[in-house]
Design an enzyme around this catalytic site. Sequence first.
Site, PDB file in Angstrom:
ATOM      1  N   ASN A 148       0.799  -1.233   0.000  1.00  9.80           N
ATOM      2  CA  ASN A 148       0.000   0.000   0.000  1.00  9.80           C
ATOM      3  C   ASN A 148       0.833   1.285   0.000  1.00  9.80           C
ATOM      4  O   ASN A 148       0.427   2.289  -0.569  1.00  9.80           O
ATOM      5  CB  ASN A 148      -1.011   0.004   1.147  1.00  9.80           C
ATOM      6  CG  ASN A 148      -0.356  -0.033   2.503  1.00  9.80           C
ATOM      7  OD1 ASN A 148       0.767  -0.511   2.654  1.00  9.80           O
ATOM      8  ND2 ASN A 148      -1.048   0.466   3.498  1.00  9.80           N
ATOM      9  N   GLU A 246       4.383  -4.641  12.461  1.00 14.64           N
ATOM     10  CA  GLU A 246       3.378  -3.586  12.255  1.00 14.64           C
ATOM     11  C   GLU A 246       2.277  -4.224  11.420  1.00 14.64           C
ATOM     12  O   GLU A 246       2.467  -4.507  10.243  1.00 14.64           O
ATOM     13  CB  GLU A 246       3.994  -2.406  11.483  1.00 14.64           C
ATOM     14  CG  GLU A 246       5.226  -1.782  12.122  1.00 14.64           C
ATOM     15  CD  GLU A 246       4.904  -0.910  13.333  1.00 14.64           C
ATOM     16  OE1 GLU A 246       3.708  -0.777  13.666  1.00 14.64           O
ATOM     17  OE2 GLU A 246       5.835  -0.398  13.950  1.00 14.64           O
ATOM     18  N   CYS A 280      -3.282   1.307   6.581  1.00 18.39           N
ATOM     19  CA  CYS A 280      -3.556   0.596   7.839  1.00 18.39           C
ATOM     20  C   CYS A 280      -4.210   1.500   8.875  1.00 18.39           C
ATOM     21  O   CYS A 280      -4.902   1.032   9.765  1.00 18.39           O
ATOM     22  CB  CYS A 280      -2.259   0.010   8.391  1.00 18.39           C
ATOM     23  SG  CYS A 280      -0.974   1.273   8.552  1.00 18.39           S
ATOM     24  N   GLU A 458       8.004   1.513  16.069  1.00 19.62           N
ATOM     25  CA  GLU A 458       9.063   2.119  15.265  1.00 19.62           C
ATOM     26  C   GLU A 458       8.792   3.622  15.266  1.00 19.62           C
ATOM     27  O   GLU A 458       7.813   4.079  15.841  1.00 19.62           O
ATOM     28  CB  GLU A 458       9.086   1.501  13.857  1.00 19.62           C
ATOM     29  CG  GLU A 458       9.524   0.028  13.906  1.00 19.62           C
ATOM     30  CD  GLU A 458       9.714  -0.648  12.546  1.00 19.62           C
ATOM     31  OE1 GLU A 458       9.826   0.052  11.535  1.00 19.62           O
ATOM     32  OE2 GLU A 458       9.746  -1.892  12.520  1.00 19.62           O
TER      33      GLU A 458
HETATM   34  P1  NDP Z   1       0.681  -9.355   3.581  1.00 21.39           P
HETATM   35  O1  NDP Z   1       0.736  -9.760   5.004  1.00 21.39           O
HETATM   36  O2  NDP Z   1      -0.045 -10.226   2.638  1.00 21.39           O
HETATM   37  O3  NDP Z   1       2.138  -9.164   2.975  1.00 21.39           O
HETATM   38  C1  NDP Z   1       3.105  -8.304   3.532  1.00 21.39           C
HETATM   39  C2  NDP Z   1       4.478  -8.709   3.033  1.00 21.39           C
HETATM   40  O4  NDP Z   1       4.800 -10.001   3.592  1.00 21.39           O
HETATM   41  C3  NDP Z   1       4.564  -8.894   1.523  1.00 21.39           C
HETATM   42  O5  NDP Z   1       5.843  -8.516   1.085  1.00 21.39           O
HETATM   43  C4  NDP Z   1       4.344 -10.380   1.363  1.00 21.39           C
HETATM   44  O6  NDP Z   1       4.827 -10.895   0.155  1.00 21.39           O
HETATM   45  C5  NDP Z   1       5.129 -10.913   2.556  1.00 21.39           C
HETATM   46  N1  NDP Z   1       4.753 -12.248   3.010  1.00 21.39           N
HETATM   47  C6  NDP Z   1       3.619 -12.927   2.791  1.00 21.39           C
HETATM   48  N2  NDP Z   1       3.671 -14.147   3.408  1.00 21.39           N
HETATM   49  C7  NDP Z   1       4.866 -14.200   4.043  1.00 21.39           C
HETATM   50  C8  NDP Z   1       5.512 -15.190   4.863  1.00 21.39           C
HETATM   51  N3  NDP Z   1       4.931 -16.340   5.159  1.00 21.39           N
HETATM   52  N4  NDP Z   1       6.737 -14.919   5.343  1.00 21.39           N
HETATM   53  C9  NDP Z   1       7.340 -13.738   5.082  1.00 21.39           C
HETATM   54  N5  NDP Z   1       6.787 -12.777   4.300  1.00 21.39           N
HETATM   55  C10 NDP Z   1       5.561 -12.997   3.801  1.00 21.39           C
HETATM   56  O7  NDP Z   1       0.067  -7.873   3.581  1.00 21.39           O
HETATM   57  P2  NDP Z   1      -0.363  -7.012   2.333  1.00 21.39           P
HETATM   58  O8  NDP Z   1       0.815  -6.834   1.428  1.00 21.39           O
HETATM   59  O9  NDP Z   1      -1.621  -7.556   1.763  1.00 21.39           O
HETATM   60  O10 NDP Z   1      -0.643  -5.595   3.019  1.00 21.39           O
HETATM   61  C11 NDP Z   1      -1.839  -5.248   3.619  1.00 21.39           C
HETATM   62  C12 NDP Z   1      -1.775  -5.427   5.122  1.00 21.39           C
HETATM   63  O11 NDP Z   1      -0.695  -4.681   5.663  1.00 21.39           O
HETATM   64  C13 NDP Z   1      -3.020  -4.906   5.821  1.00 21.39           C
HETATM   65  O12 NDP Z   1      -3.418  -5.825   6.807  1.00 21.39           O
HETATM   66  C14 NDP Z   1      -2.544  -3.616   6.468  1.00 21.39           C
HETATM   67  O13 NDP Z   1      -3.280  -3.215   7.598  1.00 21.39           O
HETATM   68  C15 NDP Z   1      -1.134  -3.956   6.806  1.00 21.39           C
HETATM   69  N6  NDP Z   1      -0.339  -2.754   6.977  1.00 21.39           N
HETATM   70  C16 NDP Z   1       0.051  -2.399   8.244  1.00 21.39           C
HETATM   71  C17 NDP Z   1       0.756  -1.244   8.462  1.00 21.39           C
HETATM   72  C18 NDP Z   1       1.207  -0.862   9.848  1.00 21.39           C
HETATM   73  O14 NDP Z   1       2.093  -0.015   9.946  1.00 21.39           O
HETATM   74  N7  NDP Z   1       0.653  -1.432  10.907  1.00 21.39           N
HETATM   75  C19 NDP Z   1       1.097  -0.321   7.357  1.00 21.39           C
HETATM   76  C20 NDP Z   1       0.656  -0.805   6.067  1.00 21.39           C
HETATM   77  C21 NDP Z   1      -0.042  -1.967   5.899  1.00 21.39           C
HETATM   78  P3  NDP Z   1       3.871 -10.980  -1.147  1.00 21.39           P
HETATM   79  O15 NDP Z   1       2.780  -9.991  -0.987  1.00 21.39           O
HETATM   80  O16 NDP Z   1       4.777 -10.649  -2.244  1.00 21.39           O
HETATM   81  O17 NDP Z   1       3.357 -12.370  -1.185  1.00 21.39           O
END
Ligand code: NDP
Length: 478
Positions: A148, A246, A280, A458
């Site tokens: 995002n 996060e 988020c 953070e």
């Molecule tokens: P995901 O949890 O699907 O993915 C986040 C990252 O983790 C991606 O790079 C993904 O790779 C990777 N990933 C997926 N599975 C694994 C695993 N088993 N081990 C290690 N890495 C893995 O989140 P989204 O990308 O869909 O993002 C949306 C989410 O992020 C929402 O829930 C949002 O609230 C949260 N978010 C939280 C923030 C905060 O600061 N608290 C800020 C921004 C977003 P890939 O996608 O390439 O498969």
Amino acid sequence: MNLKNYIGGGFRQQTSNNWITNLNPATGEEICKVPVSNSKDVHEAINSARIAYPKWSKLSHGERSLWLSKIADKLEEMFEEIAKIESIDTGKPISLARSVDASRSIANFRFFSEMIRDLEIEEFEMEDATNFVIQKSIGVGALITPWNLPLYLLSWKIAPAIGMGNTVVCKPSELTPMTADLLMRAINDIGLPPGVINLVHGNGIETGSQLVENPDIDFVSFTGGTVTGSKVASSAAASFKKLSLELGGKNSSIIFADCEFDKTVRGVVRSGFLNQGQICLCGSRIFIEEEIYDDFKNSLIDAVENMKIGNPLNEDTDLGALISREHLRKIEYYSDLAIEEGGVLLTGGVPCLPKGLEKGNWIAPIIVEGLNHESRCSKEEIFGPMVTLHKFRKEDELIKMVNNTKYGLAGSVWTEDIEKGRRVAESIETGMIWINTWLHRDLRVPFGGVKDSGIGREGGKWSLGFFSELMNVCIKHK
Ligand code: NDP
């Protein structure tokens, strides 16, 4: 265009011949092919970070601060390119990509450059001894980021991590790899020592999990969904890796009858729908005091219906496309579920296909009323352009409803009575809350959530704390 990993100071083809096709969310057209890195690629990236670590960690704070500042200068030159690429890759309006993604990514490098330059060793005097608190680098870290806010979140992690003397391997989301690639071009151009920042592309299941599991990784900073965060936590815990999570959120906007009405409507629309609700911190549960419920609701509908949905590259676009077809289906699912759960769609939910962009992921922003605050739509993270409205009468009933979710990331309170605003804000189980504003970020303050929204903080000195190990040196006086 085929992307490459960036390992040991050079762009490298992945060892397998596996690729993911990255699509433009607004047009459905191919942007690039993304390599799927396997364990060999991950291992090479970690190894190159390991080789670079001793020399990099021995540089002074001043020297590393200078490198961060050089990265910021280079990104500044690439400002318009960052905004354009981020808008195309994520589907977000170009104006937002400029004001948030490009600006804040540069600001992150500048901010941590200054913090690290000015970092002082804390001292505690005893009658017969002096204590020094040293912040030492940890080693090699894995930095994993979502789709995002791609460059913004990557810079938020990279700057303090390398600033404190660590070396890193990054894995951006497979859905939005373009500005991560741009950042690698930037550090390559300025000649950052090889191996300090490495990047492996790929999906989470294969590349991300191998990175987290690898015994040569010392710490993991992960931003993403709560379910993924739980997997990352289990895998990192097995080898006691230092971990920051996060995660997701389901944030409330609380509107009191004594709020400044027009300003609050604007603020709540922004917090509900900025980046198509895919932040988020977005406020997707809107609690409105009974006295102004109908007026506020009608003004909100008007404002949302007046938002311009369309080509993200147009200067006057307010709402762009959703990140993927799969994500669009998720929002449609929740829109149908809202009706099943007894809600009424006041606006949106219908497909809206801007002319010439029919293959993109489009939906008109949704406002739902009439749902119980216990319903799935008002408790689960939807992460899209959909908000639910809830009426409240008394403060204690409001606080119970707001806290009735497993998440605890952020929120906002809107009232002219600041004492009441603070009282209510401080009763909410959340990591961050704004009064009469939203997403007003000071980089010095702690960022992070409670409950299922994450572990650790953070931001500012908390980032420097996470990306370092504290050591106490106690010297006995004569
Ligand atoms: P995901 O949890 O699907 O993915 C986040 C990252 O983790 C991606 O790079 C993904 O790779 C990777 N990933 C997926 N599975 C694994 C695993 N088993 N081990 C290690 N890495 C893995 O989140 P989204 O990308 O869909 O993002 C949306 C989410 O992020 C929402 O829930 C949002 O609230 C949260 N978010 C939280 C923030 C905060 O600061 N608290 C800020 C921004 C977003 P890939 O996608 O390439 O498969």
